[in-house]
Design a protein around this motif. Structure first.
Motif, PDB file in Angstrom:
ATOM      1  N   VAL A  39       0.837  -1.203   0.000  1.00 57.03           N
ATOM      2  CA  VAL A  39       0.000   0.000   0.000  1.00 57.03           C
ATOM      3  C   VAL A  39       0.874   1.256   0.000  1.00 57.03           C
ATOM      4  N   VAL A  40       1.950   1.235   0.769  1.00 56.16           N
ATOM      5  CA  VAL A  40       2.867   2.381   0.828  1.00 56.16           C
ATOM      6  C   VAL A  40       3.449   2.676  -0.554  1.00 56.16           C
ATOM      7  N   ASP A  41       3.867   1.635  -1.266  1.00 55.35           N
ATOM      8  CA  ASP A  41       4.433   1.829  -2.608  1.00 55.35           C
ATOM      9  C   ASP A  41       3.412   2.415  -3.569  1.00 55.35           C
ATOM     10  N   ARG A  42       2.150   2.042  -3.371  1.00 55.35           N
ATOM     11  CA  ARG A  42       1.093   2.467  -4.304  1.00 55.35           C
ATOM     12  C   ARG A  42       0.480   3.812  -3.930  1.00 55.35           C
ATOM     13  N   GLU A  43       0.321   4.065  -2.629  1.00 52.84           N
ATOM     14  CA  GLU A  43      -0.464   5.210  -2.172  1.00 52.84           C
ATOM     15  C   GLU A  43       0.349   6.362  -1.584  1.00 52.84           C
ATOM     16  N   TRP A  44       1.568   6.076  -1.114  1.00 55.69           N
ATOM     17  CA  TRP A  44       2.430   7.091  -0.514  1.00 55.69           C
ATOM     18  C   TRP A  44       1.704   7.894   0.564  1.00 55.69           C
ATOM     19  N   PRO A  45       1.353   7.273   1.690  1.00 62.49           N
ATOM     20  CA  PRO A  45       0.644   7.985   2.757  1.00 62.49           C
ATOM     21  C   PRO A  45       1.538   8.982   3.487  1.00 62.49           C
ATOM     22  N   TYR A  60       6.596  -3.689  15.129  1.00 65.33           N
ATOM     23  CA  TYR A  60       7.969  -3.216  15.292  1.00 65.33           C
ATOM     24  C   TYR A  60       8.766  -3.409  14.003  1.00 65.33           C
ATOM     25  N   THR A  61       8.627  -4.593  13.416  1.00 65.61           N
ATOM     26  CA  THR A  61       9.356  -4.907  12.181  1.00 65.61           C
ATOM     27  C   THR A  61       8.886  -4.015  11.035  1.00 65.61           C
ATOM     28  N   LEU A  62       7.566  -3.826  10.946  1.00 61.76           N
ATOM     29  CA  LEU A  62       7.030  -2.960   9.895  1.00 61.76           C
ATOM     30  C   LEU A  62       7.547  -1.527  10.069  1.00 61.76           C
ATOM     31  N   THR A  63       7.589  -1.063  11.310  1.00 61.35           N
ATOM     32  CA  THR A  63       8.094   0.290  11.574  1.00 61.35           C
ATOM     33  C   THR A  63       9.541   0.425  11.121  1.00 61.35           C
ATOM     34  N   LYS A  64      10.369  -0.576  11.432  1.00 61.15           N
ATOM     35  CA  LYS A  64      11.773  -0.549  11.002  1.00 61.15           C
ATOM     36  C   LYS A  64      11.876  -0.471   9.484  1.00 61.15           C
ATOM     37  N   LYS A  65      11.040  -1.267   8.792  1.00 58.81           N
ATOM     38  CA  LYS A  65      11.048  -1.252   7.321  1.00 58.81           C
ATOM     39  C   LYS A  65      10.649   0.113   6.782  1.00 58.81           C
ATOM     40  N   LEU A  66       9.613   0.692   7.369  1.00 56.94           N
ATOM     41  CA  LEU A  66       9.155   2.009   6.917  1.00 56.94           C
ATOM     42  C   LEU A  66      10.228   3.066   7.141  1.00 56.94           C
ATOM     43  N   ARG A  67      10.941   2.983   8.257  1.00 62.03           N
ATOM     44  CA  ARG A  67      11.982   3.971   8.561  1.00 62.03           C
ATOM     45  C   ARG A  67      13.196   3.796   7.666  1.00 62.03           C
ATOM     46  N   GLU A  68      13.460   2.548   7.249  1.00 63.97           N
ATOM     47  CA  GLU A  68      14.592   2.287   6.358  1.00 63.97           C
ATOM     48  C   GLU A  68      14.317   2.778   4.943  1.00 63.97           C
ATOM     49  N   ASP A  69      13.090   2.591   4.485  1.00 67.29           N
ATOM     50  CA  ASP A  69      12.773   2.815   3.075  1.00 67.29           C
ATOM     51  C   ASP A  69      12.027   4.109   2.786  1.00 67.29           C
ATOM     52  N   THR A  70      11.439   4.751   3.808  1.00 66.58           N
ATOM     53  CA  THR A  70      10.635   5.947   3.578  1.00 66.58           C
ATOM     54  C   THR A  70      10.877   6.959   4.697  1.00 66.58           C
ATOM     55  N   GLU A  71      10.198   8.094   4.584  1.00 66.99           N
ATOM     56  CA  GLU A  71      10.233   9.093   5.652  1.00 66.99           C
ATOM     57  C   GLU A  71       8.849   9.230   6.304  1.00 66.99           C
ATOM     58  N   ILE A  72       8.041   8.188   6.179  1.00 65.07           N
ATOM     59  CA  ILE A  72       6.674   8.226   6.712  1.00 65.07           C
ATOM     60  C   ILE A  72       6.706   8.102   8.236  1.00 65.07           C
ATOM     61  N   PRO A  73       6.131   9.048   8.972  1.00 69.54           N
ATOM     62  CA  PRO A  73       6.069   8.924  10.432  1.00 69.54           C
ATOM     63  C   PRO A  73       5.121   7.805  10.848  1.00 69.54           C
ATOM     64  N   VAL A  74       5.398   7.214  12.012  1.00 70.93           N
ATOM     65  CA  VAL A  74       4.630   6.058  12.473  1.00 70.93           C
ATOM     66  C   VAL A  74       4.128   6.278  13.896  1.00 70.93           C
ATOM     67  N   LEU A  91      12.732   2.537  19.678  1.00 69.65           N
ATOM     68  CA  LEU A  91      13.977   2.070  19.073  1.00 69.65           C
ATOM     69  C   LEU A  91      13.751   1.596  17.638  1.00 69.65           C
ATOM     70  N   ALA A  92      12.548   1.096  17.358  1.00 73.24           N
ATOM     71  CA  ALA A  92      12.216   0.671  15.994  1.00 73.24           C
ATOM     72  C   ALA A  92      12.045   1.868  15.065  1.00 73.24           C
ATOM     73  N   GLY A  93      11.844   3.067  15.661  1.00 71.04           N
ATOM     74  CA  GLY A  93      11.716   4.271  14.845  1.00 71.04           C
ATOM     75  C   GLY A  93      10.360   4.925  14.878  1.00 71.04           C
ATOM     76  N   SER A  94       9.485   4.480  15.784  1.00 68.40           N
ATOM     77  CA  SER A  94       8.152   5.093  15.842  1.00 68.40           C
ATOM     78  C   SER A  94       8.248   6.525  16.369  1.00 68.40           C
ATOM     79  N   VAL A 122      10.194  19.557   7.554  1.00 62.03           N
ATOM     80  CA  VAL A 122      10.325  19.281   6.127  1.00 62.03           C
ATOM     81  C   VAL A 122      11.478  20.078   5.536  1.00 62.03           C
ATOM     82  N   ASP A 123      12.288  19.403   4.756  1.00 63.92           N
ATOM     83  CA  ASP A 123      13.415  20.060   4.111  1.00 63.92           C
ATOM     84  C   ASP A 123      12.879  21.069   3.109  1.00 63.92           C
TER      85      ASP A 123
END
Length: 223
Positions: A39-45, A60-74, A91-94, A122-123
């Motif tokens: 959904v993230v790849d398709r919708e960019w929330p 926790y794992t999903l949060t880590k993935k989101l923080r690695e691959d995107t800048e989406i807050p959790v 610690l997972a990045g939430s 935001v930059d």
């Protein structure tokens, strides 16, 4: 603003979605971590509300993935309130942590606070190839040359440049630039793309707007 809600409990998923829609947010849903990544790849929330306890890929794992691959807050949701669980979430990045059961108003307050923080963080400058996009002055700068764009053309370029090489669907671009409730002619996007493309071509041949037939557009940078 578009919010992704991830929870394997259909009742919680629907309840949270209803309150978010009533508050004016667009909602996209997923019932597990793998579905959420698609959904993230398709919708960019703009933000993700993620339940911790899910089968397969947990929150926790999903949060880590989101923080690695995107800048989406959790914002993590959990039935646990122990300090070690909160620590693991951060610690997972939430960005925040809310314990079930919770008041819908508190969820909305926390989401608003996160989005406000991210808006301030935001930059304001985007570098894409040789171009520097100044989101405060609405200028596009190349060396000593600068280009002032009309607001909608500038917003369109900023969205494309925020993730250059990623294909944005026409629907996503219209929603990002004109708003999800835009009811105008879809041809408006084509006209703005053409104008923006013509102006970029006069400024540089290293940054181009590429049409992906049947899907949308992407910004391509060459050496």
């Amino acid at each position: 603003m578009k919010i992704l809600v991830v929870d394997d409990d259909i009742h919680i998923l629907e309840l949270v979605s209803i309150h978010l829609r009533q508050a004016g947010y667009t909602v996209v849903k997923a019932m597990n971590g793998l579905e959420a990544l698609k959904v993230v790849d398709r919708e960019w929330p703009d933000l993700a509300v993620v339940d911790v306890m899910m089968p397969g890929m947990d929150g926790y794992t999903l949060t880590k993935k989101l923080r690695e691959d995107t800048e989406i807050p959790v914002l993590l949701l959990t039935a646990k309130g122990e300090m070690e669980d909160k620590e693991r979430g951060f610690l997972a990045g939430s960005d925040d942590y809310l314990v079930k059961p919770f008041e819908p108003k508190e969820l909305l307050f926390r989401i608003h606070a996160i989005l406000r923080r991210y808006d301030k963080a935001v930059d304001r400058m985007i570098q894409v190839g040789p171009l520097l996009i100044n989101r405060q002055s609405y200028e596009v700068v190349l060396g000593k040359k600068s280009l002032l764009l009309p607001l909608k053309e500038f917003e369109l370029l900023s969205v494309l440049a925020s993730r250059h090489s990623q294909v944005f669907t026409r629907e996503v671009l219209v929603e990002r630039v004109w708003g999800f409730d835009y009811e105008g002619d879809e041809q408006t996007l084509s006209v703005h793309i053409k104008r923006l493309r013509d102006k970029l071509e006069k400024l540089t041949n290293q940054v181009k707007i590429v049409t992906v037939r049947g899907v949308g557009y992407k910004l391509e940078v060459s050496e």
